[in-house]
Scaffold this motif. Structure first.
Motif, PDB file in Angstrom:
ATOM      1  N   UNK A  15      -6.899   3.469   3.877  1.00  0.00           N
ATOM      2  CA  UNK A  15      -6.883   2.006   3.755  1.00  0.00           C
ATOM      3  C   UNK A  15      -6.624   1.645   2.326  1.00  0.00           C
ATOM      4  N   UNK A  16      -7.603   2.359   1.575  1.00  0.00           N
ATOM      5  CA  UNK A  16      -7.482   1.957   0.313  1.00  0.00           C
ATOM      6  C   UNK A  16      -6.134   2.058  -0.500  1.00  0.00           C
ATOM      7  N   UNK A  17      -5.405   3.311  -0.560  1.00  0.00           N
ATOM      8  CA  UNK A  17      -4.384   3.700  -0.932  1.00  0.00           C
ATOM      9  C   UNK A  17      -3.187   2.786  -0.397  1.00  0.00           C
ATOM     10  N   UNK A  18      -3.254   2.307   0.932  1.00  0.00           N
ATOM     11  CA  UNK A  18      -2.154   1.359   1.437  1.00  0.00           C
ATOM     12  C   UNK A  18      -2.223   0.106   0.620  1.00  0.00           C
ATOM     13  N   UNK A  24       0.548  -3.756  -5.349  1.00  0.00           N
ATOM     14  CA  UNK A  24       1.659  -3.427  -6.416  1.00  0.00           C
ATOM     15  C   UNK A  24       2.982  -4.097  -6.124  1.00  0.00           C
ATOM     16  N   UNK A  25       3.358  -4.090  -4.575  1.00  0.00           N
ATOM     17  CA  UNK A  25       4.695  -4.258  -4.376  1.00  0.00           C
ATOM     18  C   UNK A  25       4.565  -5.767  -3.752  1.00  0.00           C
ATOM     19  N   UNK A  26       3.490  -6.416  -3.476  1.00  0.00           N
ATOM     20  CA  UNK A  26       3.363  -7.769  -2.944  1.00  0.00           C
ATOM     21  C   UNK A  26       2.188  -8.311  -3.496  1.00  0.00           C
ATOM     22  N   UNK A  27       1.936  -8.740  -4.919  1.00  0.00           N
ATOM     23  CA  UNK A  27       0.862  -9.147  -5.409  1.00  0.00           C
ATOM     24  C   UNK A  27      -0.022 -10.175  -4.769  1.00  0.00           C
ATOM     25  N   UNK A  28       0.762 -10.948  -4.078  1.00  0.00           N
ATOM     26  CA  UNK A  28       0.358 -12.247  -3.511  1.00  0.00           C
ATOM     27  C   UNK A  28      -0.447 -12.201  -1.941  1.00  0.00           C
ATOM     28  N   UNK A 108       3.649   5.389  -2.310  1.00  0.00           N
ATOM     29  CA  UNK A 108       4.506   4.213  -2.676  1.00  0.00           C
ATOM     30  C   UNK A 108       5.680   4.142  -2.014  1.00  0.00           C
ATOM     31  N   UNK A 109       6.427   5.149  -1.988  1.00  0.00           N
ATOM     32  CA  UNK A 109       7.903   5.102  -1.248  1.00  0.00           C
ATOM     33  C   UNK A 109       7.769   4.603   0.148  1.00  0.00           C
ATOM     34  N   UNK A 113       9.384   1.542   1.681  1.00  0.00           N
ATOM     35  CA  UNK A 113      10.367   1.446   3.073  1.00  0.00           C
ATOM     36  C   UNK A 113       9.784   0.591   4.070  1.00  0.00           C
ATOM     37  N   UNK A 114       8.670   0.409   4.397  1.00  0.00           N
ATOM     38  CA  UNK A 114       7.879  -0.510   5.348  1.00  0.00           C
ATOM     39  C   UNK A 114       8.406  -2.001   4.995  1.00  0.00           C
TER      40      UNK A 114
END
Length: 121
Positions: A15-18, A24-28, A108-109, A113-114
């Protein structure tokens, strides 16, 4: 636009990693975590999500059962099954339910992709 994301995984580390990759990809993004199937369903009943990323093997309910319950409550929520379960039957069930299937490990990849497949980036 703020995207609400539900993460279901019984592993706190996952959960922490995700969460970190998503931030990182969706800061908001507003990210809600659940560690069991019942908890995830309860979270979905309390508020709308645009994306749910679900592990398959979790306590109480399988990730696919959680996906079907979320789909009933929130038909427009994008659903992703992110799992280490490599059984072809699970992948086929996910496909039949309209749930995208991704294999762990969480990277991260894979996270990118998700989000791309769900049209958030």
């Amino acid at each position: 636009m703020t995207v609400r994301v539900l993460i279901l995984d019984d592993s706190k580390i996952c959960r922490i990693f995700l969460t970190n990759y998503l931030r990182d990809l969706l800061p908001k993004a507003e990210i809600v975590q659940a560690e069991s199937g019942d908890d995830a369903v309860a979270q979905a009943a309390q508020g709308e999500f645009q994306l749910a990323v679900l592990d398959y093997n979790v306590p109480d309910l399988s990730g696919l059962l959680v996906a079907s319950k979320i789909k009933e409550m929130q038909p427009v929520c994008e659903l992703a099954l992110l799992t280490a379960n490599l059984m072809r039957s699970v992948e086929e069930q996910a496909d039949e339910q309209g749930v995208r299937y991704y294999r762990k490990p969480i990277t991260a990849d894979v996270t990118r992709q998700i989000l791309q497949d769900s049209h958030f980036i």
